[in-house]
Design a protein around this motif. Structure first.
Motif, PDB file in Angstrom:
ATOM      1  N   UNK A 434      49.572  36.515  33.216  1.00 38.32           N
ATOM      2  CA  UNK A 434      49.333  37.849  33.741  1.00 38.32           C
ATOM      3  C   UNK A 434      47.853  38.209  33.637  1.00 38.32           C
ATOM      4  N   UNK A 435      47.197  37.781  32.549  1.00 35.50           N
ATOM      5  CA  UNK A 435      45.762  38.033  32.406  1.00 35.50           C
ATOM      6  C   UNK A 435      44.979  37.330  33.516  1.00 35.50           C
ATOM      7  N   UNK A 436      45.356  36.085  33.830  1.00 38.83           N
ATOM      8  CA  UNK A 436      44.681  35.340  34.895  1.00 38.83           C
ATOM      9  C   UNK A 436      44.999  35.912  36.274  1.00 38.83           C
ATOM     10  N   UNK A 437      46.162  36.523  36.400  1.00 40.59           N
ATOM     11  CA  UNK A 437      46.509  37.156  37.673  1.00 40.59           C
ATOM     12  C   UNK A 437      45.608  38.368  37.924  1.00 40.59           C
ATOM     13  N   UNK A 438      45.341  39.122  36.873  1.00 39.96           N
ATOM     14  CA  UNK A 438      44.474  40.298  37.008  1.00 39.96           C
ATOM     15  C   UNK A 438      43.005  39.922  37.066  1.00 39.96           C
ATOM     16  N   UNK A 439      42.642  38.811  36.407  1.00 40.68           N
ATOM     17  CA  UNK A 439      41.242  38.379  36.378  1.00 40.68           C
ATOM     18  C   UNK A 439      41.204  36.857  36.502  1.00 40.68           C
ATOM     19  N   UNK A 440      41.170  36.327  37.710  1.00 42.54           N
ATOM     20  CA  UNK A 440      41.232  34.862  37.892  1.00 42.54           C
ATOM     21  C   UNK A 440      40.116  34.118  37.171  1.00 42.54           C
ATOM     22  N   UNK A 441      38.915  34.680  37.116  1.00 42.92           N
ATOM     23  CA  UNK A 441      37.802  34.032  36.409  1.00 42.92           C
ATOM     24  C   UNK A 441      37.809  34.485  34.951  1.00 42.92           C
ATOM     25  N   UNK A 442      38.687  33.893  34.181  1.00 40.52           N
ATOM     26  CA  UNK A 442      38.853  34.238  32.767  1.00 40.52           C
ATOM     27  C   UNK A 442      39.028  32.922  32.005  1.00 40.52           C
ATOM     28  N   UNK A 443      37.925  32.203  31.710  1.00 40.06           N
ATOM     29  CA  UNK A 443      38.038  30.857  31.125  1.00 40.06           C
ATOM     30  C   UNK A 443      38.745  30.841  29.776  1.00 40.06           C
ATOM     31  N   UNK A 444      38.564  31.891  28.965  1.00 38.56           N
ATOM     32  CA  UNK A 444      39.230  31.894  27.661  1.00 38.56           C
ATOM     33  C   UNK A 444      40.745  31.946  27.819  1.00 38.56           C
ATOM     34  N   UNK A 445      41.211  32.782  28.757  1.00 43.40           N
ATOM     35  CA  UNK A 445      42.651  32.870  28.990  1.00 43.40           C
ATOM     36  C   UNK A 445      43.190  31.559  29.558  1.00 43.40           C
ATOM     37  N   UNK A 446      42.429  30.914  30.441  1.00 43.58           N
ATOM     38  CA  UNK A 446      42.865  29.639  30.997  1.00 43.58           C
ATOM     39  C   UNK A 446      42.955  28.573  29.914  1.00 43.58           C
ATOM     40  N   UNK A 447      41.980  28.550  29.006  1.00 40.58           N
ATOM     41  CA  UNK A 447      41.999  27.554  27.929  1.00 40.58           C
ATOM     42  C   UNK A 447      43.175  27.796  26.991  1.00 40.58           C
ATOM     43  N   UNK A 448      43.423  29.053  26.619  1.00 42.53           N
ATOM     44  CA  UNK A 448      44.539  29.347  25.724  1.00 42.53           C
ATOM     45  C   UNK A 448      45.875  29.126  26.404  1.00 42.53           C
ATOM     46  N   UNK A 449      45.930  29.339  27.717  1.00 43.44           N
ATOM     47  CA  UNK A 449      47.159  29.053  28.454  1.00 43.44           C
ATOM     48  C   UNK A 449      47.481  27.560  28.387  1.00 43.44           C
ATOM     49  N   UNK A 450      46.470  26.719  28.604  1.00 39.02           N
ATOM     50  CA  UNK A 450      46.686  25.270  28.524  1.00 39.02           C
ATOM     51  C   UNK A 450      47.130  24.863  27.127  1.00 39.02           C
ATOM     52  N   UNK A 451      46.549  25.472  26.105  1.00 42.56           N
ATOM     53  CA  UNK A 451      46.924  25.145  24.735  1.00 42.56           C
ATOM     54  C   UNK A 451      48.351  25.581  24.443  1.00 42.56           C
ATOM     55  N   UNK A 452      48.727  26.782  24.877  1.00 43.89           N
ATOM     56  CA  UNK A 452      50.087  27.265  24.628  1.00 43.89           C
ATOM     57  C   UNK A 452      51.118  26.413  25.365  1.00 43.89           C
ATOM     58  N   UNK A 453      50.793  25.980  26.592  1.00 39.17           N
ATOM     59  CA  UNK A 453      51.714  25.114  27.343  1.00 39.17           C
ATOM     60  C   UNK A 453      51.884  23.785  26.628  1.00 39.17           C
TER      61      UNK A 453
END
Length: 529
Positions: A434-453
């Motif tokens: 949801x964070x990436x949906x609201x802000x696609x350029x959010x590298x920290x959220x993308x990195x934590x998403x990959x880690x959580x997956x």
């Protein structure tokens, strides 16, 4: 605060013209005043007898305060600086992949208590120094296995690091090629050049050609840190006792110095050694930084810290005096106010005086800036800052309650972080998305998403092989109708709760099972061990 005078300069030097105006203003005012006196229609030799106060007792005039405002304001606006500013996204830009050798020889005691324990202690210090930087972890022996993707959470990384042991991997050997392939996949996901640090006591010389071929054309830098001494040391078992052979003699661990030199040559890698001080940590960080600068050319994009904001305090104090009527200013009160603003922060306590002058959010921000997070969370009314204070204070349940009402990308980011700390990975994944949906350029959220997956995937793999526990058999020693009636709770242990508990309390068991599953799948797919 050290000032490097050789690097001192102004970011916006044209604003210094305002300071020059402030310097000239009192002289111009004084000159105009004297000219007015000279222009009076009275003879100069009679004028001094007609003036009631020929000498001005007031040395400081409003014009002088105005001049001070212009001078300090001009200096502040000009942006004095002497120190380079490295933003977070630049400081943390160089991912580091740690590869720890788990071969039995790493139990040698020539680096007490053992080589592996010395490595874990050293890497603990390195992780703390790199707090906020992306660091991944790989374990290898005869096979290479990803322990944790690149993460910015030092506590999580250190917990898995301390769980490593030589008994986690069964296959003999030192699969450096597998480590390099794992590291390349990690850095491809990060889309950034990085460094692979090998911590080992030897090398498989039969892999040297494959190592060179694997690194050809890659932006991956390899560092080799030798662990151990030439004379080796006695191997120790899990209880710390020396291992002996059939004749009762202690078994010594090997140290392949020549193989390490050949490995470093094949990988075109600097070769260092584990030290008792921090020289090896400085060596690692220096090579990682130089490699990143050489690849990405960050040295051409230099930012400087603007130190002009330090002049805001004297500016505020002067402005305080300027708005007073006349000259009846309590200088002592102003001095105490200025000193109070510069004193180190004390624990914040709400009181009538604080409530009279500051809003709850302002009191909360003051407590937050001085790292009194529980007090800050109690003061804040703003849900984002209230949740952030609770998160920084490790009160993740309270953070969840606050971030749940914040419909912004940062709010969902910290909501996901809170879920992740509570090991609720599906909810964390949904929050990061949801964070990436609201802000696609959010590298920290993308990195934590990959880690959580990745963590959720590991958890699901453990579920597949989790033992199916049957309910305990319940027997009654009384015939029907006899004895007391009561309610008996049978022991139930769902596999997901069991593995979740194992993950929380024993990362070593989790990793051991994970490595076995991966090895089995590779063998089934025809992969080379």
């Amino acid at each position: 605060m050290d000032i490097d005078l050789a690097a001192f300069h102004f970011l916006r030097p044209l604003w210094l013209l305002l300071a020059l105006l402030g310097i000239a203003l009192p002289f111009a005012w004084n000159r105009a005043r004297l000219s007015a006196l000279r222009a009076a229609p009275v003879a100069p030799h009679l004028l001094k007898h007609l003036l009631i106060t020929p000498d001005d007792p007031h040395r400081l005039r409003p014009i002088h305060l105005l001049a001070a405002l212009l001078i300090l304001g001009g200096l502040a606006a000009a942006g004095p600086t002497w120190q380079q500013d490295r933003p977070d996204f630049l400081e943390d830009r160089a991912p580091l992949i740690l590869a720890v050798d788990l071969s039995p020889s790493m139990d040698a005691s020539d680096m007490p208590p053992s080589r592996l324990e010395a490595v874990k202690h050293k890497l603990h210090d390195l992780i703390q120094r790199r707090a906020g930087a992306k660091t991944g972890l790989i374990a290898y022996a005869g096979t290479a296995h990803l322990v944790l993707p690149a993460t910015q959470d030092p506590q999580l990384l250190d917990s898995f690091l301390q769980a490593l042991g030589t008994g986690l991997l069964d296959a003999p050997g030192k699969d450096v090629v597998g480590v390099i392939e794992q590291a390349k996949r990690l850095l491809a996901a990060e889309e950034s050049p990085g460094t692979l640090l090998l911590l080992t006591d030897g090398a498989d010389v039969e892999q040297l050609d494959a190592v060179a071929a694997s690194l050809k054309g890659s932006k991956l830098q390899v560092l080799v840190l030798a662990v151990g001494h030439e004379d080796g040391g006695a191997l120790r078992d899990a209880e710390g006792m020396p291992r002996t052979d059939s004749s009762g003699r202690p078994v010594l661990g090997s140290f392949d110095a020549e193989g390490l030199k050949k490995l470093a040559s094949a990988a075109d890698a600097p070769l260092g050694s584990l030290t008792l001080d921090d020289d090896d940590l400085d060596w690692i960080e220096l090579h990682a930084q130089q490699h990143l600068q050489a690849v990405s050319g960050d040295e051409q994009d230099v930012h400087w810290k603007d130190a002009g904001y330090w002049l805001c305090w004297p500016l505020a104090l002067i402005a305080f005096f300027c708005v007073r009527r006349g000259w009846s200013v309590n200088w002592l009160a102003g001095l105490l106010l200025a000193c109070g603003l510069g004193l180190p922060g004390a624990p914040v306590q709400a009181g009538a005086l604080a409530d009279a002058f500051f809003t709850p959010d302002q009191q909360g921000r003051w407590a937050f800036e001085h790292e009194h997070y529980p007090q800050a969370a109690a003061h804040f009314h703003d849900p984002y800052w209230k949740g952030l204070a609770a998160y920084r204070g490790a009160d993740y349940q309270a953070a969840l309650a606050s971030f749940a009402s914040v419909d912004t990308a940062p709010g969902y980011f910290y909501l996901g972080n809170s879920y992740a700390h509570l090991l609720k990975y599906p909810a964390a994944i949904a929050a990061y998305k949801q964070a990436l949906k609201l802000q696609p350029q959010f590298p920290e959220a993308a990195a934590n998403l990959a880690l959580a997956i990745a963590l959720q995937k590991d958890f699901e793999e453990q579920q597949e092989v989790a033992p199916q526990m049957e309910p305990d058999k319940i027997e009654f020693d009384k015939e029907p109708g006899k004895g007391k009636e009561g309610q008996m709770d049978a022991q139930k242990a769902a596999s997901d709760a069991l593995w979740l508990q194992n993950l929380t309390t024993s990362p070593a068991k989790f990793l051991q099972q994970k490595f076995r599953i991966q090895s089995t799948r590779r063998q089934a797919a025809g992969a080379q061990p």
